[in-house]
Write a protein that holds these residues in place. Structure first.
Motif, PDB file in Angstrom:
ATOM      1  N   ILE A  64       0.837  -1.197   0.000  1.00  0.00           N
ATOM      2  CA  ILE A  64       0.000   0.000   0.000  1.00  0.00           C
ATOM      3  C   ILE A  64       0.876   1.253   0.000  1.00  0.00           C
ATOM      4  N   LEU A  65       0.472   2.263  -0.752  1.00  0.00           N
ATOM      5  CA  LEU A  65       1.177   3.534  -0.717  1.00  0.00           C
ATOM      6  C   LEU A  65       0.900   4.219   0.619  1.00  0.00           C
ATOM      7  N   ILE A  66       1.947   4.395   1.404  1.00  0.00           N
ATOM      8  CA  ILE A  66       1.856   5.081   2.690  1.00  0.00           C
ATOM      9  C   ILE A  66       2.715   6.335   2.601  1.00  0.00           C
ATOM     10  N   GLN A  67       2.125   7.477   2.938  1.00  0.00           N
ATOM     11  CA  GLN A  67       2.850   8.738   2.898  1.00  0.00           C
ATOM     12  C   GLN A  67       2.861   9.378   4.279  1.00  0.00           C
ATOM     13  N   TYR A  68       3.898  10.158   4.529  1.00  0.00           N
ATOM     14  CA  TYR A  68       3.997  10.855   5.817  1.00  0.00           C
ATOM     15  C   TYR A  68       4.322  12.322   5.569  1.00  0.00           C
ATOM     16  N   ALA A  69       3.919  13.167   6.508  1.00  0.00           N
ATOM     17  CA  ALA A  69       4.218  14.596   6.466  1.00  0.00           C
ATOM     18  C   ALA A  69       4.673  15.035   7.844  1.00  0.00           C
ATOM     19  N   LEU A  70       5.561  16.007   7.874  1.00  0.00           N
ATOM     20  CA  LEU A  70       6.125  16.504   9.121  1.00  0.00           C
ATOM     21  C   LEU A  70       5.834  17.988   9.255  1.00  0.00           C
ATOM     22  N   PHE A  71       5.419  18.385  10.446  1.00  0.00           N
ATOM     23  CA  PHE A  71       5.088  19.785  10.697  1.00  0.00           C
ATOM     24  C   PHE A  71       5.897  20.278  11.893  1.00  0.00           C
ATOM     25  N   ASN A  77       7.506  24.222  13.745  1.00  0.00           N
ATOM     26  CA  ASN A  77       7.113  25.610  13.968  1.00  0.00           C
ATOM     27  C   ASN A  77       7.475  26.446  12.741  1.00  0.00           C
ATOM     28  N   TYR A  78       6.459  26.900  11.985  1.00  0.00           N
ATOM     29  CA  TYR A  78       6.617  27.682  10.753  1.00  0.00           C
ATOM     30  C   TYR A  78       7.198  26.858   9.598  1.00  0.00           C
ATOM     31  N   TRP A  79       7.167  25.553   9.675  1.00  0.00           N
ATOM     32  CA  TRP A  79       7.739  24.708   8.610  1.00  0.00           C
ATOM     33  C   TRP A  79       6.933  23.420   8.479  1.00  0.00           C
ATOM     34  N   CYS A  80       6.815  22.938   7.238  1.00  0.00           N
ATOM     35  CA  CYS A  80       6.299  21.584   7.014  1.00  0.00           C
ATOM     36  C   CYS A  80       6.730  21.128   5.635  1.00  0.00           C
ATOM     37  N   ASN A  81       6.639  19.814   5.393  1.00  0.00           N
ATOM     38  CA  ASN A  81       6.924  19.275   4.066  1.00  0.00           C
ATOM     39  C   ASN A  81       5.631  18.750   3.454  1.00  0.00           C
ATOM     40  N   LYS A  82       5.672  18.494   2.151  1.00  0.00           N
ATOM     41  CA  LYS A  82       4.543  17.847   1.493  1.00  0.00           C
ATOM     42  C   LYS A  82       4.507  16.378   1.911  1.00  0.00           C
ATOM     43  N   TYR A  83       3.337  15.744   1.783  1.00  0.00           N
ATOM     44  CA  TYR A  83       3.262  14.304   2.003  1.00  0.00           C
ATOM     45  C   TYR A  83       4.177  13.605   1.012  1.00  0.00           C
ATOM     46  N   THR A  84       4.916  12.628   1.494  1.00  0.00           N
ATOM     47  CA  THR A  84       5.857  11.916   0.645  1.00  0.00           C
ATOM     48  C   THR A  84       5.955  10.456   1.075  1.00  0.00           C
ATOM     49  N   CYS A  90       4.271  14.355  13.342  1.00  0.00           N
ATOM     50  CA  CYS A  90       4.261  13.414  12.223  1.00  0.00           C
ATOM     51  C   CYS A  90       2.832  12.972  11.924  1.00  0.00           C
ATOM     52  N   PHE A  91       2.478  12.962  10.625  1.00  0.00           N
ATOM     53  CA  PHE A  91       1.145  12.548  10.174  1.00  0.00           C
ATOM     54  C   PHE A  91       1.302  11.543   9.026  1.00  0.00           C
ATOM     55  N   TYR A  92       0.295  10.650   8.909  1.00  0.00           N
ATOM     56  CA  TYR A  92       0.297   9.660   7.825  1.00  0.00           C
ATOM     57  C   TYR A  92      -1.002   9.756   7.026  1.00  0.00           C
ATOM     58  N   LYS A  93      -0.928   9.267   5.785  1.00  0.00           N
ATOM     59  CA  LYS A  93      -2.151   9.031   5.021  1.00  0.00           C
ATOM     60  C   LYS A  93      -1.953   7.810   4.134  1.00  0.00           C
ATOM     61  N   ALA A  94      -3.030   7.029   3.978  1.00  0.00           N
ATOM     62  CA  ALA A  94      -3.014   5.825   3.147  1.00  0.00           C
ATOM     63  C   ALA A  94      -4.456   5.420   2.872  1.00  0.00           C
ATOM     64  N   ASP A  95      -4.712   4.945   1.670  1.00  0.00           N
ATOM     65  CA  ASP A  95      -6.058   4.523   1.281  1.00  0.00           C
ATOM     66  C   ASP A  95      -6.202   3.024   1.524  1.00  0.00           C
ATOM     67  N   LEU A  96      -6.943   2.673   2.576  1.00  0.00           N
ATOM     68  CA  LEU A  96      -7.137   1.260   2.939  1.00  0.00           C
ATOM     69  C   LEU A  96      -8.585   0.826   2.727  1.00  0.00           C
ATOM     70  N   ARG A  97      -9.291   1.490   1.824  1.00  0.00           N
ATOM     71  CA  ARG A  97     -10.698   1.163   1.612  1.00  0.00           C
ATOM     72  C   ARG A  97     -10.886  -0.247   1.056  1.00  0.00           C
ATOM     73  N   GLN A 118      -6.615   9.768   6.452  1.00  0.00           N
ATOM     74  CA  GLN A 118      -6.095  11.090   6.101  1.00  0.00           C
ATOM     75  C   GLN A 118      -5.614  11.807   7.357  1.00  0.00           C
ATOM     76  N   ASN A 119      -4.413  12.350   7.300  1.00  0.00           N
ATOM     77  CA  ASN A 119      -3.871  13.171   8.392  1.00  0.00           C
ATOM     78  C   ASN A 119      -3.962  12.461   9.746  1.00  0.00           C
ATOM     79  N   VAL A 120      -3.494  11.209   9.753  1.00  0.00           N
ATOM     80  CA  VAL A 120      -3.481  10.426  10.998  1.00  0.00           C
ATOM     81  C   VAL A 120      -2.277  10.866  11.826  1.00  0.00           C
ATOM     82  N   TRP A 121      -2.564  11.434  12.990  1.00  0.00           N
ATOM     83  CA  TRP A 121      -1.485  11.975  13.818  1.00  0.00           C
ATOM     84  C   TRP A 121      -0.726  10.850  14.506  1.00  0.00           C
ATOM     85  N   ALA A 122       0.604  10.932  14.466  1.00  0.00           N
ATOM     86  CA  ALA A 122       1.439   9.900  15.082  1.00  0.00           C
ATOM     87  C   ALA A 122       2.179  10.411  16.304  1.00  0.00           C
TER      88      ALA A 122
END
Length: 283
Positions: A190-197, A199-206, A223-230, A261-265
């Motif tokens: 499954i395609l699993i992506q993560y994003a990091l946020f 203070n005043y900075w973040c990256n795109k989901y990758t 740290c946040f994750y997103k993945a389509d597990l439908r 979507q935007n699952v907080w870790a």
């Protein structure tokens, strides 16, 4: 009472049907129907146009600026069926502006070369953008920090809305970049992506490994994750480790049967410079 209806093309065509002799008034109506380059829309025409635009299904950009003067921040929008469209984000005097995109979604948003000024010792430019009330980009630039990169992709608008704000901020200190390496080990198909946020900075989901450029304003990262597990019956567990000590820092669960979507870790502890994320199905 003032006449409010707009003459249609179909009505104008009837004036010039075979055998008819258009009157002076009908010729005048045709000329008034035409739009010349130097013409300025009347208030009534602007209201009519705005009402028609509101019914469109096109996406749009809203933007405002704060504490900037002559600086300009060009944003380029690409769609699948129109030429690129450029918007110049300049001084809005703290008011919000709205402009519609040409073409149809999806719209890819990217930057062009920003025109910026030399900033005082502790001042920086801050760019915040958000797509469809969900995905956000945050970045400081200028002064001793790197310039905002040309052709930087701010994201893809799948629905309608893109918001961007540019402002000047005074932090009363010099700001430096901090670098933490993240390695993603995905043991699923499954395609699993993560994003990091930060203070005043973040990256795109990758889904790729990356090295952050977050700031020493606050040395921590959410740290946040997103993945389509439908279409998946098993949940997925993503464990985040300090890769130098192999210590488990936090665990997140992606749920089956839904689009996660935007699952907080949780937040990465201050000072860690080497992180490993391992994702696998739970038993």
């Amino acid at each position: 009472m003032e006449k409010t209806e707009i003459t249609t093309r179909e009505k104008l065509k009837t004036y010039f049907e075979t055998g008819k002799y258009p009157t002076e008034g009908q010729f005048a109506e045709l000329i008034d129907f035409l739009r010349l380059k130097e013409d300025v829309l009347s208030n009534k025409e602007m209201v009519t146009l705005a009402n028609n635009l509101a019914a469109l299904d096109n996406g749009y950009i809203t933007y405002n600026t704060s504490n900037i003067e002559e600086e300009e921040f060009p944003i380029v929008v690409s769609s699948k069926n129109e030429e690129d469209q450029m918007f110049i984000i300049s001084n809005t005097y703290d008011k919000e502006e709205k402009r519609y995109f040409q073409g149809n979604a999806p719209y890819t948003i990217r930057t062009k070369k920003f025109s910026v000024k030399e900033l005082e010792e502790h001042k920086y430019y801050y760019l915040y953008s958000q797509i469809d009330d969900s995905y956000a980009t945050n970045r400081l630039f200028g002064n001793n920090l790197p310039a905002f990169p040309d052709e930087f992709e701010l994201g893809t608008v799948e629905n309608k809305k893109f918001f961007i704000q540019v402002s000047k901020q005074d932090f009363e200190k010099k700001i430096s970049n901090l670098h933490t390496r993240f390695t993603l080990v995905n043991k699923t198909e499954i395609l699993i992506q993560y994003a990091l946020f930060g203070n005043y900075w973040c990256n795109k989901y990758t889904a790729e490994d990356m090295v952050t450029d977050h700031y020493d304003l606050s040395d921590s990262l959410a740290c946040f994750y997103k993945a389509d597990l439908r279409e998946i019956n098993n949940s997925i567990e993503c464990r985040l480790y300090d890769a130098d000590s192999d210590k488990l820092l936090m665990t997140a669960h992606l749920l089956p049967g839904q689009k996660n979507q935007n699952v907080w870790a949780g937040s990465v502890i201050t000072g860690i410079r080497n992180v490993r994320i391992e994702c696998d199905y739970t038993s």
